[in-house]
Design a protein around this motif. Sequence first.
Motif, PDB file in Angstrom:
ATOM      1  N   SER A 101     -31.998  30.238  -6.126  1.00  0.00           N
ATOM      2  CA  SER A 101     -32.897  30.256  -7.280  1.00  0.00           C
ATOM      3  C   SER A 101     -32.042  30.098  -8.533  1.00  0.00           C
ATOM      4  CB  SER A 101     -33.686  31.571  -7.307  1.00  0.00           C
ATOM      5  OG  SER A 101     -34.706  31.540  -8.270  1.00  0.00           O
ATOM      6  N   LEU A 102     -32.399  29.140  -9.383  1.00  0.00           N
ATOM      7  CA  LEU A 102     -31.578  28.827 -10.557  1.00  0.00           C
ATOM      8  C   LEU A 102     -32.433  28.777 -11.804  1.00  0.00           C
ATOM      9  CD1 LEU A 102     -28.661  26.390 -10.898  1.00  0.00           C
ATOM     10  CD2 LEU A 102     -30.603  26.111 -12.460  1.00  0.00           C
ATOM     11  N   PHE A 103     -31.861  29.291 -12.897  1.00  0.00           N
ATOM     12  CA  PHE A 103     -32.602  29.459 -14.144  1.00  0.00           C
ATOM     13  C   PHE A 103     -31.815  28.844 -15.310  1.00  0.00           C
ATOM     14  CE2 PHE A 103     -35.478  32.810 -12.554  1.00  0.00           C
ATOM     15  CZ  PHE A 103     -34.816  33.121 -11.385  1.00  0.00           C
ATOM     16  N   TRP A 104     -32.553  28.297 -16.257  1.00  0.00           N
ATOM     17  CA  TRP A 104     -31.970  27.866 -17.530  1.00  0.00           C
ATOM     18  C   TRP A 104     -32.623  28.659 -18.661  1.00  0.00           C
ATOM     19  CZ3 TRP A 104     -27.824  24.914 -18.352  1.00  0.00           C
ATOM     20  CH2 TRP A 104     -27.400  24.044 -17.355  1.00  0.00           C
TER      21      TRP A 104
ATOM     22  N   ASN B  90     -36.628  27.190  -7.402  1.00  0.00           N
ATOM     23  CA  ASN B  90     -36.427  27.855  -6.112  1.00  0.00           C
ATOM     24  C   ASN B  90     -36.179  26.776  -5.072  1.00  0.00           C
ATOM     25  OD1 ASN B  90     -36.824  30.400  -7.177  1.00  0.00           O
ATOM     26  ND2 ASN B  90     -38.888  30.660  -6.382  1.00  0.00           N
ATOM     27  N   ASN B  91     -35.075  26.892  -4.359  1.00  0.00           N
ATOM     28  CA  ASN B  91     -34.735  25.890  -3.332  1.00  0.00           C
ATOM     29  C   ASN B  91     -34.816  24.472  -3.889  1.00  0.00           C
ATOM     30  OD1 ASN B  91     -34.306  27.771  -1.175  1.00  0.00           O
ATOM     31  ND2 ASN B  91     -36.534  28.050  -1.073  1.00  0.00           N
ATOM     32  N   ASN B  92     -34.267  24.293  -5.080  1.00  0.00           N
ATOM     33  CA  ASN B  92     -34.146  23.001  -5.756  1.00  0.00           C
ATOM     34  C   ASN B  92     -35.463  22.465  -6.317  1.00  0.00           C
ATOM     35  OD1 ASN B  92     -31.626  23.335  -4.596  1.00  0.00           O
ATOM     36  ND2 ASN B  92     -31.945  21.763  -3.041  1.00  0.00           N
ATOM     37  N   VAL B  93     -36.540  23.220  -6.190  1.00  0.00           N
ATOM     38  CA  VAL B  93     -37.846  22.764  -6.659  1.00  0.00           C
ATOM     39  C   VAL B  93     -38.213  23.498  -7.945  1.00  0.00           C
ATOM     40  CG1 VAL B  93     -40.301  22.660  -6.107  1.00  0.00           C
ATOM     41  CG2 VAL B  93     -38.609  22.259  -4.305  1.00  0.00           C
ATOM     42  N   PRO B  94     -38.597  22.776  -9.010  1.00  0.00           N
ATOM     43  CA  PRO B  94     -38.981  23.482 -10.233  1.00  0.00           C
ATOM     44  C   PRO B  94     -40.248  24.301 -10.022  1.00  0.00           C
ATOM     45  CG  PRO B  94     -39.431  21.129 -10.418  1.00  0.00           C
ATOM     46  CD  PRO B  94     -38.669  21.321  -9.147  1.00  0.00           C
TER      47      PRO B  94
ATOM     48  N   ALA C 113     -34.831  18.967 -16.886  1.00  0.00           N
ATOM     49  CA  ALA C 113     -33.880  19.642 -16.007  1.00  0.00           C
ATOM     50  C   ALA C 113     -34.056  19.117 -14.601  1.00  0.00           C
ATOM     51  CB  ALA C 113     -34.083  21.150 -16.038  1.00  0.00           C
ATOM     52  N   LYS C 114     -32.923  19.008 -13.913  1.00  0.00           N
ATOM     53  CA  LYS C 114     -32.940  18.553 -12.534  1.00  0.00           C
ATOM     54  C   LYS C 114     -32.060  19.435 -11.696  1.00  0.00           C
ATOM     55  CE  LYS C 114     -33.700  13.657 -13.593  1.00  0.00           C
ATOM     56  NZ  LYS C 114     -33.167  12.266 -13.454  1.00  0.00           N
ATOM     57  N   MET C 115     -32.374  19.473 -10.412  1.00  0.00           N
ATOM     58  CA  MET C 115     -31.514  20.169  -9.458  1.00  0.00           C
ATOM     59  C   MET C 115     -31.457  19.300  -8.208  1.00  0.00           C
ATOM     60  SD  MET C 115     -31.422  24.148  -8.478  1.00  0.00           S
ATOM     61  CE  MET C 115     -29.955  24.803  -7.669  1.00  0.00           C
ATOM     62  N   PRO C 116     -30.551  18.340  -8.168  1.00  0.00           N
ATOM     63  CA  PRO C 116     -30.488  17.382  -7.048  1.00  0.00           C
ATOM     64  C   PRO C 116     -30.036  18.002  -5.727  1.00  0.00           C
ATOM     65  CG  PRO C 116     -28.670  17.037  -8.573  1.00  0.00           C
ATOM     66  CD  PRO C 116     -29.574  18.041  -9.216  1.00  0.00           C
ATOM     67  N   ASN C 117     -29.305  19.104  -5.804  1.00  0.00           N
ATOM     68  CA  ASN C 117     -28.895  19.808  -4.588  1.00  0.00           C
ATOM     69  C   ASN C 117     -28.673  21.282  -4.905  1.00  0.00           C
ATOM     70  OD1 ASN C 117     -26.012  20.177  -5.414  1.00  0.00           O
ATOM     71  ND2 ASN C 117     -26.015  17.923  -5.299  1.00  0.00           N
TER      72      ASN C 117
ATOM     73  N   ARG D 275     -29.785  33.520  -8.566  1.00  0.00           N
ATOM     74  CA  ARG D 275     -30.042  34.726  -7.766  1.00  0.00           C
ATOM     75  C   ARG D 275     -30.391  34.303  -6.355  1.00  0.00           C
ATOM     76  NH1 ARG D 275     -35.899  35.620  -7.454  1.00  0.00           N
ATOM     77  NH2 ARG D 275     -35.686  37.851  -7.050  1.00  0.00           N
ATOM     78  N   PRO D 276     -30.157  35.190  -5.391  1.00  0.00           N
ATOM     79  CA  PRO D 276     -30.573  34.857  -4.026  1.00  0.00           C
ATOM     80  C   PRO D 276     -32.049  35.152  -3.844  1.00  0.00           C
ATOM     81  CG  PRO D 276     -29.465  36.966  -4.051  1.00  0.00           C
ATOM     82  CD  PRO D 276     -29.447  36.452  -5.464  1.00  0.00           C
ATOM     83  N   LEU D 277     -32.742  34.310  -3.109  1.00  0.00           N
ATOM     84  CA  LEU D 277     -34.156  34.525  -2.865  1.00  0.00           C
ATOM     85  C   LEU D 277     -34.400  35.439  -1.675  1.00  0.00           C
ATOM     86  CD1 LEU D 277     -35.934  31.084  -3.359  1.00  0.00           C
ATOM     87  CD2 LEU D 277     -36.393  33.220  -4.562  1.00  0.00           C
TER      88      LEU D 277
END
Lengths: 116, 109
Positions: free
Chosen positions: A31-34, A50-54, A67-71, A95-97
Motif C-alpha cells: 500500500s503506497l501513499f502520496w 493498494n496492490n498497485n491499484v489507485p 500518479a502511477k504505480m507500474p509495479n 504500509r503492509p496490507l
Amino acid sequence: DAGVIQSPRHEVTEMGQEVTLRCKPISGHNSLFWYRQTMMRGLELLIYFNNNVPIDDSGMPEDRFSAKMPNASFSTLKIQPSEPRDSAVYFCASRPLGRGNNSPLHFGNGTRLTVT
Amino acid sequence: LAKTTQPISMDSYEGQEVNITCSHNNIATNDYITWYQQFPSQGPRFIIQGYKTKVTNEVASLFIPADRKSSTLSLPRVSLSDTAVYYCLVGATGNQFYFGTGTSLTVIP
C-alpha cells in the motif's frame, strides 16, 4: 530495511515545466501513499494505492497532477505543467496490507519542490 | 470519518512529563488511535497505537478511557530532541490516513 526512498530530495523548476517525483516503498509493503505538506494546508493525502491499484485519488488537486504505480516497488507523482502554488514538500509513505487495517504508515524523507 | 481535535501548540521544560490529549467524539467501533511524530524536514514517524485502555512502548504511553472519545499521549521526561509536531489519527477502514493540524510541542531548556 532501507525505508521508503524518495528522489530527488530537492527539486527547483520553472513554472510550466514538468516535474516527476519518485518513490520506492519498503519491500513487502503493498500500500503506497502520496502526501503534500505546506504551512497553509498541513499534510494532505493526495492519492493512495493498494496492490498497485489507485484506491482514493480524491485529494489530487487538479488534472495537472497524476500518479502511477507500474509495479510493487516504484511509484511516480507527476505535475504538468507545474505552477508556483505547487511548491511544497511531497511525501511518499507505505504500509503492509496483510497485517490488518491498523498497520501504521512508514514515510520517506520527502521531496522539497520549489516552482519559480 | 472520525474528526480529531488537538491543541495547536504546547511548551514544556526539559525533564517534565508531557501529556497531549486528542478528542475524537465520533470514533467508530473498529477505529484504532494512532500517533505520529514529525521533526522538521522529515516525514512523520509512527510512535504508538492503541484501541483501548493503556499501551506503553519505549517511547511513549497512550491512555484511552472506556468511552474512547479521547486519548492522551504521554511523553515521560521530555528532552530538547522531543520538540516536534505530534499528530493523532483515528480510523480503521481508510480514513486513518488523514492528518489533522497536529500539536507543535516545544521543549524549553
